[in-house]
Each structure stands twice: as structure tokens, then as C-alpha cells.
Design a protein around this motif. Structure first.
Motif, PDB file in Angstrom:
ATOM      1  N   GLN A 183       0.819  -1.214   0.000  1.00 27.95           N
ATOM      2  CA  GLN A 183       0.000   0.000   0.000  1.00 27.95           C
ATOM      3  C   GLN A 183       0.853   1.264   0.000  1.00 27.95           C
ATOM      4  OE1 GLN A 183      -3.264  -0.305  -0.404  1.00 27.95           O
ATOM      5  NE2 GLN A 183      -2.926  -2.523  -0.416  1.00 27.95           N
ATOM      6  N   LEU A 184       1.948   1.280   0.755  1.00 24.63           N
ATOM      7  CA  LEU A 184       2.779   2.479   0.848  1.00 24.63           C
ATOM      8  C   LEU A 184       3.569   2.750  -0.431  1.00 24.63           C
ATOM      9  CD1 LEU A 184       4.099   2.030   4.498  1.00 24.63           C
ATOM     10  CD2 LEU A 184       2.467   3.738   3.688  1.00 24.63           C
ATOM     11  N   GLN A 185       3.843   1.697  -1.208  1.00 28.30           N
ATOM     12  CA  GLN A 185       4.565   1.893  -2.460  1.00 28.30           C
ATOM     13  C   GLN A 185       3.780   2.756  -3.444  1.00 28.30           C
ATOM     14  OE1 GLN A 185       5.491  -2.092  -3.714  1.00 28.30           O
ATOM     15  NE2 GLN A 185       7.624  -1.955  -3.012  1.00 28.30           N
ATOM     16  N   GLN A 186       2.459   2.768  -3.314  1.00 25.71           N
ATOM     17  CA  GLN A 186       1.644   3.600  -4.208  1.00 25.71           C
ATOM     18  C   GLN A 186       1.944   5.089  -4.021  1.00 25.71           C
ATOM     19  OE1 GLN A 186      -2.565   2.534  -4.075  1.00 25.71           O
ATOM     20  NE2 GLN A 186      -2.039   0.534  -3.210  1.00 25.71           N
ATOM     21  N   PHE A 187       2.457   5.454  -2.839  1.00 30.16           N
ATOM     22  CA  PHE A 187       2.763   6.851  -2.551  1.00 30.16           C
ATOM     23  C   PHE A 187       4.269   7.092  -2.441  1.00 30.16           C
ATOM     24  CE2 PHE A 187      -1.159   5.472  -0.454  1.00 30.16           C
ATOM     25  CZ  PHE A 187      -2.091   6.284  -1.091  1.00 30.16           C
ATOM     26  N   GLY A 188       5.050   6.088  -2.797  1.00 29.56           N
ATOM     27  CA  GLY A 188       6.492   6.218  -2.700  1.00 29.56           C
ATOM     28  C   GLY A 188       6.984   6.318  -1.275  1.00 29.56           C
TER      29      GLY A 188
END
Length: 368
Positions: A183-188
Motif C-alpha cells: 500500500q505504501l509503495q503507491q505513494f512512494g
């Protein structure tokens, strides 16, 4: 002597007549009863050659004579008395009671559950009071303290559960880190996976999952052990010889759970963080030791204290539920299973409810 009922159908003046001979008892009547259920017309049943008869045989003959409108001939005095007895015992009541309507049934069931819950809370508080009194008595008389029982329960609750709790925590840490990273990878912001894993395990999931595991493992064992002792009257024997079951059975288990839960909760959190670091090393290219060193920087000490404060309370709830339900066992072995199941369900429910209250409380005092 024959041990079965013999029968034959002959033609009589008014129609077919069933002649029965031999014993009409429960062990021998099955073939005759099946034959009587198959017949559609019968004028009479001749039981003059019946050597013995009991209530089951009398009932079969009377039922067939009633359904087929057949006369009973040749009945001895004993047979006549039994037939009259079973005929007078006929009941016209329905096999099952009439089910009330939903508008009556549902409120009644809800009221019963509410009453049972209130009674259970009252009894649990009374049980807690007895335990506190027993603990106070042991403090005043330390020689009576069951040291060996406490050490044994510390081993069963704590040391013996390290393996399963460690495996569970390691896998939970992997799941939290992997799913959080996705999930956090979507926001870098995948670097914040460390924050997520560390704070979530130390503050909530470490001690919560440990409490659930201890409830299923040790809470159920407490209920089953004490419940079995109740059935075998060992608890009554202890009271007879002047030994308090609360002091010998309940206090060591409660103390063991209260003392070991902070240790197990901290251990679970550490293993979960290691699991998160393990998966982050492969999925996020965050070095294992870098993950662990960052935990010290991003996780405040308040999160550790939150987990350590909740742990003994959860241990008290789990042990209290197991011991209380075990002491309520009575009647038969089925009650042991029912009370054991109830102990686990009750403990897990109360742990989750208390965890929600703790979350709100610590947020209000600024330990968010």
C-alpha cells in the motif's frame, strides 16, 4: 426354551387371526412387531400360547389391536394387566411443544441472554473477590504459598508456548510488512513500512495476538483441568481436608498468566519485528540490520509501555475466565467441553473489548 416370538396367520370365523407363541419381551419381539406394522386387516390376535410378556410386548399387541380393530384373545392374567396398563398410559399430548411466535420468542431469548450476562458478570466479580481474598491470605501466611505449582504454571503458560507464539509472531510480522509495503509503495513511502511494523506490533498486535493465543492454549487448559477435578470430586476432597481450592488451583494459574503475559507480549513483538525485517530485506531491499536499527529511532518508548501495561490485564482476564469456567463445571463430561469453549470465547471477547478501551484511553492521555 425359545428366545424369540413365533407367529402364524390362520383364517378364523370373522377373518384372519394372528396366533402368537413364545416370549413377547423386548429382546424377541422385533420380527412380530415388523409383521404387525405390515398387516392391514386382522380380526383377532391370539396370545394364549405366549410364555412370557413384558411392557414392550403388551404395548405392541395393544397398538396393533387398536390400529387394526382386532380383538385380543387368550390373554393371561399378567398379559391382561400389562395391556390395560399400557392402554391407560396412552398420551394425546404433542411430541414437541408448540413453538411460540417470533414476536414472543425473540424478546424472550434476548431477555434470557441479558439476564445470563448480568448473572455471569456478578458471579465473575464474586470469583475475583474470592481470588483477591485468597491471595491476601497467602501474603499473610507465606508458608502456604504454592511455590511449586506457580513454577509449574509459569513453565506451562510461558516457556512451553514460546515456540508457537514465536512462529505466529514471525508470520504476522511478515504479513504486516508485506501488505503495508504494497500500500505504501503507491505513494512512494515504502520506507515507512518500518514505522508501521514497529509501532503496530509493539503497541497492539504483539500483545493482542499473544493474549488470544494464551486464551486458546492456557485458558482452555485451565478450564479443562479444574473442570475435570470438579467432576472427579478432587476439589471437594481438597475442601474436606482443609485445603482451599482457590489458593492451590486458581491463584498459581492467575499469577502465572499475569507474570508471563508481559514477557510473552514483548517476545512476540520482537519476533514480529524480526519477521518484518526479514521480508523487507527481500521485498523492499531494506537491509535486515538497517530495518532493526531504524526501529529504535521511529518507535517511541510509549508504544512499548502501552503494550507492557495492557499485557498483565489481558493475562488476568484470560486466567480468570479459564479458572472461573472450570469451577462452574458440574454434572457430566459434556459440561467440561462446554465450559472450556465458553472460557476461550469469553476471554477472547473480553480481551478485544478491553483493547478497544485501552486504545481510546491512551489516545486521550496523549500516548497515541
Amino acid at each position: 426354551m425359545r428366545n424369540w416370538a413365533d407367529f402364524e396367520t390362520v383364517e378364523g370365523a370373522g377373518g384372519p387371526v394372528l396366533r402368537v407363541s413364545g416370549p413377547l419381551v423386548v429382546a424377541s419381539i422385533a420380527p412380530l412387531d415388523m409383521r404387525l406394522r405390515e398387516m392391514t386387516t386382522l380380526a383377532a390376535i391370539d396370545i394364549s400360547k405366549v410364555s412370557d410378556i413384558d411392557t414392550v410386548g403388551a404395548w405392541s399387541i395393544w397398538r396393533a389391536s387398536t390400529e387394526l380393530d382386532a380383538k385380543i384373545e387368550g390373554a393371561s392374567d399378567k398379559a391382561q394387566r400389562l395391556i390395560e396398563a399400557v392402554s391407560n398410559a396412552k398420551s394425546t399430548a404433542p411430541i414437541s411443544p408448540v413453538r411460540p411466535k417470533a414476536l414472543e420468542r425473540v424478546p424472550e431469548a434476548v431477555g434470557e441472554r441479558v439476564t445470563e450476562f448480568a448473572t455471569g458478570v456478578k458471579d465473575m466479580l464474586a470469583f475475583l473477590g474470592l481470588t483477591i481474598m485468597a491471595f491476601g491470605a497467602l501474603i499473610r501466611h507465606p508458608r502456604r504459598f504454592p511455590h511449586l505449582a506457580l513454577v509449574r504454571q509459569l513453565e506451562l503458560v510461558g516457556v512451553s508456548s514460546l515456540g508457537i507464539i514465536g512462529l505466529m509472531s514471525f508470520l504476522i510480522g511478515i504479513v504486516i510488512a508485506q501488505q503495508g509495503a504494497v500500500q505504501l509503495q503507491q505513494f512512494g513511502a515504502e520506507i515507512y513500512t518500518i514505522n508501521l511494523t514497529g509501532r503496530l506490533t509493539l503497541r497492539e498486535l504483539g500483545v493482542l495476538m499473544t493474549a488470544i493465543m494464551v486464551a486458546g492454549r492456557s485458558g482452555s487448559a485451565f478450564a479443562a483441568q479444574i473442570g475435570t477435578m470438579k467432576l472427579t470430586e478432587e476439589v471437594d476432597a481438597m475442601r474436606t481436608i482443609g485445603v482451599s481450592p482457590i489458593e492451590r488451583l486458581v491463584v498459581p494459574r492467575i499469577l502465572a498468566a499475569v507474570l508471563m503475559m508481559p514477557v510473552l507480549g514483548f517476545y512476540s513483538s520482537v519476533i514480529a519485528i524480526i519477521g518484518g525485517a526479514f521480508i523487507a530485506n527481500f521485498a523492499l531491499d531494506i537491509p535486515f540490520w538497517t530495518f532493526l536499527s531504524r526501529i529504535r529511532e521511529v518507535v517511541p518508548m510509549t508504544d512499548l509501555w502501552v503494550g507492557l501495561i495492557k499485557a498483565p490485564v489481558f493475562g488476568l482476564i484470560v486466567a480468570m475466565s479459564g479458572c472461573y469456567q472450570g469451577m462452574q463445571v458440574s454434572g457430566n463430561a459434556e459440561e467440561v467441553g462446554l465450559r472450556t469453549t465458553l472460557a476461550v470465547v469469553q476471554a477472547i471477547f473480553m480481551v478485544i473489548v478491553l483493547d478497544a478501551f485501552f486504545a481510546i484511553f491512551f489516545t486521550e492521555i496523549g500516548w497515541a
